[in-house]
Scaffold this active site. Structure first.
Site, PDB file in Angstrom:
ATOM      1  N   ASP A  67      -5.898  11.846 -25.170  1.00 43.11           N
ATOM      2  CA  ASP A  67      -5.837  12.594 -26.437  1.00 43.11           C
ATOM      3  C   ASP A  67      -4.565  13.411 -26.594  1.00 43.11           C
ATOM      4  OD1 ASP A  67      -6.399  14.385 -24.458  1.00 43.11           O
ATOM      5  OD2 ASP A  67      -7.857  15.536 -25.609  1.00 43.11           O
ATOM      6  N   GLU A  68      -3.542  13.099 -25.811  1.00 41.89           N
ATOM      7  CA  GLU A  68      -2.287  13.844 -25.911  1.00 41.89           C
ATOM      8  C   GLU A  68      -1.092  12.893 -25.890  1.00 41.89           C
ATOM      9  OE1 GLU A  68      -1.736  17.704 -23.676  1.00 41.89           O
ATOM     10  OE2 GLU A  68      -3.485  16.877 -22.672  1.00 41.89           O
TER      11      GLU A  68
ATOM     12  N   ASP B  21      -1.987  16.996 -29.735  1.00 40.19           N
ATOM     13  CA  ASP B  21      -3.216  17.158 -28.959  1.00 40.19           C
ATOM     14  C   ASP B  21      -4.390  17.056 -29.937  1.00 40.19           C
ATOM     15  OD1 ASP B  21      -5.106  17.688 -27.121  1.00 40.19           O
ATOM     16  OD2 ASP B  21      -4.336  19.658 -26.522  1.00 40.19           O
TER      17      ASP B  21
END
Lengths: 502, 155
Positions: free
Chosen positions: A196-197, A103
């Site tokens: 974003d993960e 993350d």
């Protein structure tokens, strides 16, 4: 038992002994003796786990061991594995493979700092599509009490020195894909979960070292090559990995792979930290005294299933270290596509403006249908209003299509159903369901030929691809000229393709 | 509109800081020092690029120091383009802002903003910030229908 089969898969007996100890060595060697079988098992690891997890009881693995067929159709047995070997492989894989979660730390702000070092160390907030709310904040701004979703006027009051920026999803996508490249160098299976993960399978290899070294290695590689700080969590399941990375922020790298450490972690975290548990689900669980993640893990599985359905039960298994949700390196086909969002400063009660939003969202939806080469058989229009009310209209199309005129003819009555006279519309979503491949769409007996409409659609797409998105658009969107004038509105988070979730 | 700007401390030479007495407008943001120039200051000033170097000049005519210049700190881009300043010996300049302040909101700008420097009747240089109608995003962000003209970007 020969060890010679092992090198084909990159393992050697001594190395295995060092990593997983003697208790499972016999199993590991049994597998390693059949290199072909091990390779097949590793390739089909997701299927094996799924087969084990979808059973109603945990004896499923045992069933496999004692000769039962794998639920996914015996594919792995066909690959030359005996059932006992499958069981052994399953146990072995649990020893040498964990699920990782990455993350990025305050991603949008970090992305801005990559190209603008002036922002380093300062309180920074990135504003959403309409410029009204903070959608990402730096840790400095968070400390001042600004949260995600805070209206800018509240944010300014809480953090007067904060610097605000307009979002730029094109740039964020560039960095997101760079991160994805880095993670793929470290793992054979990576899921692009969100911008974003990422989830990935962390497999022990001689080159990568221990799990802790893998976690730190990926984190450092992302920082060095992309410039974005990220946190990595490794655990036995996706749900645990995500909780662990959340607990290790910022710029952390943490591995929790044994039951005691997991319980310690779960005891500290409220159940709402699990993705998918909030609101009604939280209330239902609270009535049974389930408040922390550990409470949920220790609760009776049947109770959890009755409260939260099969989805909740899957979480229960995951919290107890049994991976149910596999890593998906490729995004499965969409069951539905949708476009829409906040109308922001262009919120209005004017039917002409609301209709303009409908057309804008429809054109965006059609782009998506065409990209995925599908047609839709059902269209839903959902509108929410400033006074808290909302309206929905839905229609089933006589023949599935992706053509503008036909979809607009269907969308208008939906909007009429969803429209509330005099109320200020603040959000709108268009949802296309019953998607089928365009190449296999059923043709209606009495449908007029669509050659002309299709030629126009193709031309529109070509013009927009060459000149710029929305260069050619419906005149019904003219009331939204202010929105189109800002090129940043031409690219939204949902336009970043290939990710699993929004 | 623009109520103020901030510039990183490192942008100014020590000589300039001492000559113009900028220590009083030095602030800290996130551990880094910056100079803030606000229109509400007792003596509002602005840094401008002129003849290849930065100068600090008076910002506008809000206190009526000049009898001839407009009593404001801003001018419309259309006024400039239509020649409204032609007879005042006005010179277009760049204002090296790193951040601008508008209705309490600090907004990052990449290359600065446009300005205009004009001599008053005593020959003192006076700067005006050049403005244009704000776009949708900027209007929502600041609740202001005017935006300074940004160099090389739009918000």
């Amino acid at each position: 038992m020969s060890h010679e089969g092992a090198p084909a898969c990159g393992f050697k007996a001594d190395w295995i002994r060092d990593r997983i100890g003697g208790r499972r060595l016999a199993l590991a060697l049994e597998i390693a003796a059949t290199a072909e079988g091990l390779r097949a098992a590793l390739e089909n690891g997701g299927a094996i786990r799924k087969a084990c997890a979808i059973g109603e009881d945990r004896a499923c693995v045992g069933k496999i061991a004692c000769g039962g067929k794998i639920a996914c159709g015996g594919k792995n047995c066909a690959a030359g594995l005996t059932c006992s070997l499958v069981h052994a492989t399953f146990l072995f894989m649990k020893s040498v493979e964990l699920v990782g979660h990455i993350d990025a730390d305050c991603f949008y702000v970090s992305a801005e700092r990559v190209r603008d070092p002036f922002l380093a160390g300062k309180p920074v907030g990135v504003l959403g599509n309409q410029g009204a709310c903070v959608i990402a904040k730096s840790y400095e701004m968070k400390r001042a009490g600004v949260g995600t979703g805070t209206p800018i006027w509240d944010a300014v009051a809480r953090c007067p020195d904060g610097i605000y920026l307009k979002r730029d999803f094109r740039w964020y996508e560039v960095l997101s894909r760079k991160m994805l490249e880095v993670v793929r160098e470290w793992s054979p299976r990576v899921e692009y979960y969100s911008i974003d993960e990422f989830f990935f399978s962390a497999v022990l290899t001689r080159e990568r070292g221990t799990f802790q070294e893998i976690a730190e290695g990926i984190r450092d590689a992302i920082q060095e090559r992309v410039g974005v700080p990220a946190t990595v969590g490794l655990a036995r399941s996706r749900t645990l990995a995500k909780l662990i990375s959340d607990s290790a922020k910022p710029f952390g790298a943490r591995v929790v792979a044994d039951a005691d450490a997991e319980r310690e972690l779960l005891a500290d975290r409220p159940v709402t930290e699990i993705t998918g548990i909030s609101g009604r689900r939280e209330t239902r669980l609270a009535a049974w005294g389930v408040r922390t993640c550990l409470d949920l893990a220790l609760a009776d599985r049947r109770l959890v299933r009755s409260l939260l359905t099969a989805t909740g039960e899957a979480l229960w298994w995951e919290l107890n270290g049994d991976p149910v949700r596999s890593i998906e390196p490729r995004r499965p086909s969409h069951k539905a596509l949708s476009r829409g969002g906040s109308l922001g400063g262009a919120a209005s009660s004017d039917p002409v403006v609301i209709h303009a939003w409908l057309v804008r969202n429809l054109e965006r939806l059609i782009e998506e249908l065409r990209y995925h080469q599908v047609v839709t058989g059902r269209l839903t229009v959902w509108v929410s209003y400033r006074d808290g009310r909302s309206g929905v209209g839905q229609t089933d199309l006589a023949a599935p299509t992706d053509l503008f005129d036909r979809l607009l003819d269907s969308a208008r009555p939906c909007l009429r159903s969803a429209w509330i006279r005099g109320a200020v519309a603040t959000r709108m979503h268009l949802i296309a369901e019953r998607l089928i491949p365009r190449s296999s769409r059923p043709l209606g007996l009495f449908d007029p030929p669509d050659d002309r409409a299709r030629a126009i659609a193709d031309l529109k797409e070509r013009v927009n691809n060459r000149i710029g998105r929305f260069a050619l658009r419906s005149a019904a969107t003219l009331p939204l000229n202010g929105i189109y004038a800002d090129s940043a509105n031409g690219y939204d988070i949902c336009d970043v393709r290939g990710k699993m979730c929004f | 509109m623009c109520d103020g700007i901030a510039v990183a401390k490192s942008e100014f030479s020590i000589e300039l800081v001492e000559r113009c007495g900028l220590a009083s407008v030095l602030h800290d943001r996130g551990g880094e020092a910056e100079y803030r120039f606000l229109y509400r200051d007792r003596r509002p000033r602005l840094p401008v690029w002129r003849d290849g170097r930065i100068e600090i000049v008076r910002w506008g005519n809000g206190r009526g120091e000049s009898r001839f210049l407009p009593r404001t700190g801003w001018t419309w881009l259309t006024t400039v383009e239509e020649g409204g300043w032609r007879n005042a010996n006005a010179v277009p300049v760049d204002i090296p802002a790193a951040v601008i302040l508008d209705k309490g909101v600090w907004i990052r700008v990449r290359q600065g903003i446009r300005g205009l420097v004009v001599p008053d009747e005593r020959g003192v240089a006076v700067a005006y910030v050049v403005c244009e109608p704000a776009g949708h995003y900027y209007r929502v962000m600041t609740r202001n229908d005017r935006t300074p003209v940004l160099i090389g970007e739009k918000i």
